[in-house]
Design a protein around this motif. Structure first.
Motif, PDB file in Angstrom:
ATOM      1  N   LEU A  52      19.596  15.547  11.260  1.00 20.91           N
ATOM      2  CA  LEU A  52      19.398  16.596  12.254  1.00 20.91           C
ATOM      3  C   LEU A  52      20.728  17.127  12.797  1.00 20.91           C
ATOM      4  CD1 LEU A  52      16.397  15.130  14.280  1.00 20.91           C
ATOM      5  CD2 LEU A  52      16.337  16.964  12.583  1.00 20.91           C
ATOM      6  N   ILE A  60      22.445  19.340  10.159  1.00 20.60           N
ATOM      7  CA  ILE A  60      21.795  20.645   9.993  1.00 20.60           C
ATOM      8  C   ILE A  60      22.127  21.553  11.171  1.00 20.60           C
ATOM      9  CG2 ILE A  60      19.553  21.808   9.940  1.00 20.60           C
ATOM     10  CD1 ILE A  60      18.546  19.320   8.369  1.00 20.60           C
ATOM     11  N   VAL A  97      16.496  26.552   5.585  1.00 25.59           N
ATOM     12  CA  VAL A  97      16.616  25.102   5.646  1.00 25.59           C
ATOM     13  C   VAL A  97      15.446  24.464   4.914  1.00 25.59           C
ATOM     14  CG1 VAL A  97      16.819  23.087   7.135  1.00 25.59           C
ATOM     15  CG2 VAL A  97      17.789  25.274   7.872  1.00 25.59           C
ATOM     16  N   PRO A 115      13.440  21.007   4.502  1.00 27.10           N
ATOM     17  CA  PRO A 115      13.231  19.628   4.940  1.00 27.10           C
ATOM     18  C   PRO A 115      12.959  18.725   3.741  1.00 27.10           C
ATOM     19  CG  PRO A 115      11.256  20.929   5.339  1.00 27.10           C
ATOM     20  CD  PRO A 115      12.302  21.880   4.831  1.00 27.10           C
ATOM     21  N   GLN A 151      11.095  19.422  14.509  1.00 29.32           N
ATOM     22  CA  GLN A 151      12.485  19.164  14.870  1.00 29.32           C
ATOM     23  C   GLN A 151      13.411  20.242  14.317  1.00 29.32           C
ATOM     24  OE1 GLN A 151      12.511  15.049  13.315  1.00 29.32           O
ATOM     25  NE2 GLN A 151      13.070  14.391  15.373  1.00 29.32           N
ATOM     26  N   TYR A 152      13.178  20.668  13.082  1.00 28.91           N
ATOM     27  CA  TYR A 152      14.024  21.705  12.490  1.00 28.91           C
ATOM     28  C   TYR A 152      13.880  23.021  13.235  1.00 28.91           C
ATOM     29  CZ  TYR A 152      15.179  18.892   8.343  1.00 28.91           C
ATOM     30  OH  TYR A 152      15.659  17.945   7.498  1.00 28.91           O
ATOM     31  N   LEU A 164      15.759  22.942  16.414  1.00 28.30           N
ATOM     32  CA  LEU A 164      17.202  23.089  16.186  1.00 28.30           C
ATOM     33  C   LEU A 164      17.618  24.550  16.066  1.00 28.30           C
ATOM     34  CD1 LEU A 164      18.033  20.350  13.514  1.00 28.30           C
ATOM     35  CD2 LEU A 164      18.543  20.302  15.958  1.00 28.30           C
ATOM     36  N   ALA A 214      16.321  26.538  13.308  1.00 26.83           N
ATOM     37  CA  ALA A 214      16.012  27.052  11.975  1.00 26.83           C
ATOM     38  C   ALA A 214      14.869  28.050  12.084  1.00 26.83           C
ATOM     39  CB  ALA A 214      15.631  25.907  11.045  1.00 26.83           C
ATOM     40  N   LEU A 242      12.237  28.392   6.655  1.00 17.75           N
ATOM     41  CA  LEU A 242      12.039  27.071   6.086  1.00 17.75           C
ATOM     42  C   LEU A 242      11.545  27.178   4.653  1.00 17.75           C
ATOM     43  CD1 LEU A 242      10.206  25.253   9.026  1.00 17.75           C
ATOM     44  CD2 LEU A 242      12.626  25.064   8.413  1.00 17.75           C
TER      45      LEU A 242
END
Length: 245
Positions: free
Chosen positions: A33, A36, A52, A54, A64-65, A68, A70, A73
């Motif tokens: 994490l 990234i 990004v 995962p 979580q991404y 952050l 993002a 995906l």
């Protein structure tokens, strides 16, 4: 191009190269994490789209991404429409999905500085799912029909493995499966991408109508460039770099 090194500095170098998009990969790369987050921050000032990936289609990791920051995906190993729907659900707040609410604590909402973030967050998120198995190829039309799937991306390497021709991305059956998915995406009116490091293969898939493509990786460029220097200045005649991906 892929960004697999886990280095924000390398990510920033790649971001300034003039490419259209970067894939910050956490499926096959040493990216946690914190890494990234640092890479997203490093590339933010450049005119490049950061995607990004995962390591797995998991609602907690996706949450979580997104927190952050993002916004695009690429979800790996999506084989069925139900799995595609689960990926979409993970990016939506209830009642449309299962994304946990923590925007006041997160970079995604600029720590509650974006007005009405909860109501409009899904409008800023792109969900791309990866077609990389024979099962997914069989189900590609159903996957494309899932509401909230914005695009599909074809991974010929894992696809070749699932078809019993491991390491043979250029096998006629693999190429036919890739082209079938491209045609299905075009029929559905959704963008389609593919991974193709060999230029002839990349050109063929571009001619077939792919909308976005991965044609290199930071670590591969470094490895091949280093091997080329060694071959020129160090290695004995008749030796050279090994064949590689």
């Amino acid at each position: 191009m892929w960004v697999c090194s886990g280095s924000p500095l390398v990510a920033e170098i790649c971001a300034g190269a003039g490419l259209d998009w970067l894939l910050i990969d956490a499926e096959h790369s040493p990216n946690g994490l914190e890494g990234i987050l640092a890479q997203l921050q490093a590339v933010r000032g450049y005119p490049v789209t950061a995607v990004v990936r995962p390591p797995v289609n998991d609602a907690v990791i996706i949450k979580q991404y997104l927190d952050l920051g993002a916004q695009s995906l690429l979800i790996p190993m999506v084989h069925t429409a139900d799995e595609a729907a689960a990926a979409v659900s993970a990016t939506r707040y209830p009642p449309l999905g299962v994304r946990g609410v923590g925007s006041a604590l997160a970079r995604s909402a600029r720590w509650n500085r974006i007005p009405d973030y909860l109501a409009h967050a899904s409008e800023t998120i792109t969900v791309v799912v990866q077609i990389e198995s024979a099962q997914a190829v069989d189900n590609v039309a159903e996957i494309l029909a899932v509401d909230g799937i914005d695009a599909v991306f074809i991974g010929p390497s894992d696809l070749a493995a699932s078809m019993g021709v491991l390491g043979q991305q250029e096998h006629p059956d693999v190429v036919a499966a890739v082209e079938h998915c491209i045609n299905a995406a075009k029929a559905a009116g959704k963008p389609v991408g593919v991974n193709a490091f060999a230029e002839a293969t990349a050109r063929r898939y571009l001619a077939a109508g792919v909308d976005f493509i991965l044609v290199g990786a930071d670590v591969a460029l470094l490895a091949r460039g280093g091997e080329a220097l060694a071959a020129k200045y160090v290695q004995a005649p008749g030796t050279g770099p090994t064949s590689s991906y």
